[in-house]
Write a protein that holds these residues in place. Structure first.
Motif, PDB file in Angstrom:
ATOM      1  N   PRO A  73      20.043  15.638 -11.015  1.00 38.11           N
ATOM      2  CA  PRO A  73      20.997  14.704 -11.536  1.00 38.11           C
ATOM      3  C   PRO A  73      21.024  14.869 -13.188  1.00 38.11           C
ATOM      4  N   LYS A  74      21.925  14.279 -13.889  1.00 37.02           N
ATOM      5  CA  LYS A  74      22.108  14.803 -15.362  1.00 37.02           C
ATOM      6  C   LYS A  74      20.761  14.100 -16.017  1.00 37.02           C
ATOM      7  N   THR A  75      20.454  13.101 -15.644  1.00 35.21           N
ATOM      8  CA  THR A  75      19.322  12.405 -16.317  1.00 35.21           C
ATOM      9  C   THR A  75      18.246  12.451 -15.309  1.00 35.21           C
ATOM     10  N   PRO A  76      16.854  13.126 -15.669  1.00 30.60           N
ATOM     11  CA  PRO A  76      16.147  13.062 -14.759  1.00 30.60           C
ATOM     12  C   PRO A  76      15.398  11.755 -14.398  1.00 30.60           C
ATOM     13  N   LYS A  77      15.334  11.613 -12.959  1.00 29.57           N
ATOM     14  CA  LYS A  77      14.713  10.331 -12.587  1.00 29.57           C
ATOM     15  C   LYS A  77      13.126  10.734 -12.001  1.00 29.57           C
ATOM     16  N   ILE A  78      12.392   9.713 -12.320  1.00 29.74           N
ATOM     17  CA  ILE A  78      10.909   9.863 -12.096  1.00 29.74           C
ATOM     18  C   ILE A  78      10.633   9.121 -10.741  1.00 29.74           C
ATOM     19  N   ARG A  79      10.100   9.903  -9.811  1.00 26.29           N
ATOM     20  CA  ARG A  79       9.860   9.306  -8.454  1.00 26.29           C
ATOM     21  C   ARG A  79       8.412   9.071  -8.294  1.00 26.29           C
ATOM     22  N   LYS A  80       8.177   7.854  -7.864  1.00 27.17           N
ATOM     23  CA  LYS A  80       6.896   7.466  -7.341  1.00 27.17           C
ATOM     24  C   LYS A  80       6.406   8.129  -6.173  1.00 27.17           C
ATOM     25  N   ASN A  81       5.020   8.574  -5.998  1.00 25.95           N
ATOM     26  CA  ASN A  81       4.551   9.131  -4.810  1.00 25.95           C
ATOM     27  C   ASN A  81       4.341   7.899  -3.751  1.00 25.95           C
ATOM     28  N   PRO A  82       5.003   8.015  -2.562  1.00 27.50           N
ATOM     29  CA  PRO A  82       4.979   7.255  -1.716  1.00 27.50           C
ATOM     30  C   PRO A  82       3.564   6.991  -1.149  1.00 27.50           C
ATOM     31  N   GLN A  83       2.587   7.717  -1.227  1.00 22.95           N
ATOM     32  CA  GLN A  83       1.265   7.861  -0.855  1.00 22.95           C
ATOM     33  C   GLN A  83       1.229   7.236   0.808  1.00 22.95           C
ATOM     34  N   HIS A  84       2.287   8.009   1.538  1.00 26.34           N
ATOM     35  CA  HIS A  84       2.019   7.459   2.965  1.00 26.34           C
ATOM     36  C   HIS A  84       0.797   7.332   3.635  1.00 26.34           C
ATOM     37  N   PHE A  85      -0.120   8.375   3.565  1.00 26.60           N
ATOM     38  CA  PHE A  85      -1.257   8.452   4.352  1.00 26.60           C
ATOM     39  C   PHE A  85      -2.279   7.198   4.036  1.00 26.60           C
ATOM     40  N   GLU A  86      -2.388   7.018   2.428  1.00 26.23           N
ATOM     41  CA  GLU A  86      -3.067   5.871   1.935  1.00 26.23           C
ATOM     42  C   GLU A  86      -2.522   4.668   2.580  1.00 26.23           C
ATOM     43  N   ASN A  87      -1.135   4.386   2.513  1.00 27.76           N
ATOM     44  CA  ASN A  87      -0.412   3.083   2.730  1.00 27.76           C
ATOM     45  C   ASN A  87      -0.183   3.077   4.447  1.00 27.76           C
ATOM     46  N   LYS A  88      -0.531   3.790   5.137  1.00 25.06           N
ATOM     47  CA  LYS A  88      -0.291   3.952   6.349  1.00 25.06           C
ATOM     48  C   LYS A  88       0.924   3.577   6.684  1.00 25.06           C
ATOM     49  N   THR A  89       2.097   4.513   6.163  1.00 25.05           N
ATOM     50  CA  THR A  89       3.480   4.184   6.321  1.00 25.05           C
ATOM     51  C   THR A  89       4.230   5.755   6.571  1.00 25.05           C
ATOM     52  N   ARG A  90       5.333   5.457   7.120  1.00 23.45           N
ATOM     53  CA  ARG A  90       6.259   6.797   7.428  1.00 23.45           C
ATOM     54  C   ARG A  90       7.806   6.409   7.170  1.00 23.45           C
ATOM     55  N   ASN A  91       8.215   7.410   6.587  1.00 23.19           N
ATOM     56  CA  ASN A  91       9.948   7.043   6.582  1.00 23.19           C
ATOM     57  C   ASN A  91      10.562   7.678   7.872  1.00 23.19           C
ATOM     58  N   ILE A  92      11.432   7.097   8.390  1.00 23.87           N
ATOM     59  CA  ILE A  92      12.267   7.672   9.614  1.00 23.87           C
ATOM     60  C   ILE A  92      13.656   7.341   9.389  1.00 23.87           C
ATOM     61  N   ARG A  93      14.454   8.529   9.694  1.00 19.00           N
ATOM     62  CA  ARG A  93      15.898   8.630   9.669  1.00 19.00           C
ATOM     63  C   ARG A  93      16.486   8.073  10.761  1.00 19.00           C
ATOM     64  N   LEU A  94      17.459   7.262  10.601  1.00 21.28           N
ATOM     65  CA  LEU A  94      18.071   6.789  11.654  1.00 21.28           C
ATOM     66  C   LEU A  94      19.370   7.572  12.037  1.00 21.28           C
ATOM     67  N   GLU A  95      20.129   7.371  13.354  1.00 27.35           N
ATOM     68  CA  GLU A  95      21.249   8.112  13.466  1.00 27.35           C
ATOM     69  C   GLU A  95      22.390   7.987  12.533  1.00 27.35           C
ATOM     70  N   ASN A  96      22.532   6.851  11.821  1.00 25.54           N
ATOM     71  CA  ASN A  96      23.647   6.591  10.883  1.00 25.54           C
ATOM     72  C   ASN A  96      23.139   7.160   9.543  1.00 25.54           C
ATOM     73  N   GLY A  97      22.100   7.840   9.328  1.00 17.55           N
ATOM     74  CA  GLY A  97      21.585   8.457   8.305  1.00 17.55           C
ATOM     75  C   GLY A  97      20.739   7.373   7.285  1.00 17.55           C
ATOM     76  N   GLU A  98      20.706   6.169   7.551  1.00 20.62           N
ATOM     77  CA  GLU A  98      19.733   5.194   6.960  1.00 20.62           C
ATOM     78  C   GLU A  98      18.266   5.635   7.214  1.00 20.62           C
ATOM     79  N   VAL A  99      17.551   5.499   6.115  1.00 22.97           N
ATOM     80  CA  VAL A  99      16.225   5.699   5.841  1.00 22.97           C
ATOM     81  C   VAL A  99      15.332   4.332   5.963  1.00 22.97           C
ATOM     82  N   LYS A 100      14.435   4.271   6.978  1.00 17.63           N
ATOM     83  CA  LYS A 100      13.468   2.935   6.998  1.00 17.63           C
ATOM     84  C   LYS A 100      12.132   3.605   6.755  1.00 17.63           C
ATOM     85  N   LYS A 101      11.646   2.607   6.174  1.00 15.04           N
ATOM     86  CA  LYS A 101       9.940   2.816   5.919  1.00 15.04           C
ATOM     87  C   LYS A 101       9.282   1.890   7.153  1.00 15.04           C
ATOM     88  N   ILE A 102       8.447   2.382   7.930  1.00 14.72           N
ATOM     89  CA  ILE A 102       7.672   1.750   8.967  1.00 14.72           C
ATOM     90  C   ILE A 102       6.120   1.668   8.731  1.00 14.72           C
TER      91      ILE A 102
END
Length: 117
Positions: A73-102
């Motif tokens: 991107p033109k302006t850098p965007k700082i992203r936060k580390n999701p820490q999936h292991f610590e938070n016991k979460t995962r991101n899944i992608r649905l058929e329509n391209g939407e991303v859900k955190k479970i």
């Protein structure tokens, strides 16, 4: 008739193991919702043909990984580390391209099998 079961550890391993083409495997999953702040939720969401969001071999330019890592991107965007292991979460992608955190502890069924811990 006894219901088929699968351990959570096996579920997570199946989710993160790529197929022979290096792509994420598709699966059916049912997950409960819960909001820890308001203590509300409990709705059962079922997703068919979902994939774990992960780096795949031979990805096209419109994949989630490519969009996150290769387009600058033109302006850098700082992203936060999701820490999936610590938070016991995962991101899944649905058929329509939407991303859900479970939350992995709220997985009820995986590919028609009841999940046990």
């Amino acid at each position: 008739m006894a219901e088929e079961t699968i351990y959570l550890k096996e579920v997570l391993e199946i989710m993160r193991t790529p197929n022979s083409e290096g792509k994420a495997v598709k699966f059916d999953i049912s997950v409960r919702t819960f909001n820890r702040n308001s203590k509300t939720g409990g709705a059962l969401n079922s997703y068919e043909n979902a994939k774990l969001v992960m780096k795949e071999k031979g990805m096209d330019k419109d994949s989630i990984y490519a969009l996150q890592h290769f387009k600058k991107p033109k302006t850098p965007k700082i992203r936060k580390n999701p820490q999936h292991f610590e938070n016991k979460t995962r991101n899944i992608r649905l058929e329509n391209g939407e991303v859900k955190k479970i939350h992995i502890r709220y997985i009820i069924s995986f590919n028609g099998k009841k999940v046990i811990y």
